[in-house]
Design a protein around this motif. Structure first.
Motif, PDB file in Angstrom:
ATOM      1  N   ALA A  58      12.547  55.342  39.474  1.00 37.79           N
ATOM      2  CA  ALA A  58      12.699  54.648  38.192  1.00 37.79           C
ATOM      3  C   ALA A  58      11.451  54.819  37.321  1.00 37.79           C
ATOM      4  N   TYR A  59      10.320  55.093  37.929  1.00 39.23           N
ATOM      5  CA  TYR A  59       9.071  55.278  37.188  1.00 39.23           C
ATOM      6  C   TYR A  59       9.214  56.371  36.131  1.00 39.23           C
ATOM      7  N   PHE A  60       9.887  57.462  36.487  1.00 40.54           N
ATOM      8  CA  PHE A  60      10.064  58.565  35.551  1.00 40.54           C
ATOM      9  C   PHE A  60      11.312  58.400  34.689  1.00 40.54           C
ATOM     10  N   SER A  61      12.285  57.650  35.138  1.00 38.71           N
ATOM     11  CA  SER A  61      13.521  57.364  34.392  1.00 38.71           C
ATOM     12  C   SER A  61      14.125  58.621  33.751  1.00 38.71           C
ATOM     13  N   LEU A  62      14.299  59.635  34.550  1.00 38.43           N
ATOM     14  CA  LEU A  62      14.864  60.886  34.037  1.00 38.43           C
ATOM     15  C   LEU A  62      16.387  60.767  33.929  1.00 38.43           C
ATOM     16  N   PRO A  63      16.978  61.452  32.953  1.00 43.03           N
ATOM     17  CA  PRO A  63      18.423  61.330  32.748  1.00 43.03           C
ATOM     18  C   PRO A  63      19.259  61.968  33.858  1.00 43.03           C
ATOM     19  N   ARG A  64      18.690  62.925  34.573  1.00 39.09           N
ATOM     20  CA  ARG A  64      19.432  63.531  35.679  1.00 39.09           C
ATOM     21  C   ARG A  64      18.503  63.787  36.853  1.00 39.09           C
ATOM     22  N   LYS A  65      19.108  63.948  38.018  1.00 35.55           N
ATOM     23  CA  LYS A  65      18.357  64.100  39.256  1.00 35.55           C
ATOM     24  C   LYS A  65      17.663  65.463  39.312  1.00 35.55           C
TER      25      LYS A  65
END
Length: 117
Positions: A58-65
């Motif tokens: 969650a720290y990076f909160s990227l839209p995709r894996k």
């Protein structure tokens, strides 16, 4: 058991894992690519897992894996990768210390406090 007893009895110097040493050396070179470092990191499954877990947190909160080591390295950067490899190496070394010798939770808490000060 006192610190003196430990020193007198059985001192064994610990080396950093080879992957950690290689990552640190590659990170020092301005000509190293993320692909080259990714090949080295990929040899260590525990480090690869930690890296991918970190970048997908969650720290990076990227839209995709993120599922490749090279992409993960590009996202977190060399500084964070160096820190991650050193932390992983330290955790591995310290996990081998018998709990009867040291309270690891208190040790890490003290270490963090010293780092903050």
């Amino acid at each position: 058991m006192t610190p003196e007893d430990l020193v007198v009895s059985n001192v064994r110097l610990v080396s950093l894992p080879e992957v950690c040493v290689q990552v640190q050396a590659l990170a020092d070179s301005p000509y190293t690519s993320a692909e080259e470092i990714g090949e080295v990191v990929g040899k260590d499954t525990a480090l690869t897992t930690r890296l991918l877990k970190l970048v997908n947190s969650a720290y990076f909160s990227l839209p995709r894996k993120i599922d490749t080591v090279t992409r993960a390295i590009n996202l977190i950067g060399m500084r964070e990768l160096r820190s991650l490899t050193l932390a992983a190496a330290a955790a591995e070394v310290f996990s081998r210390i018998p709990s009867r010798l040291i309270d690891m939770a208190a040790f890490w808490q003290h270490s963090v406090y010293c780092g903050l000060v």
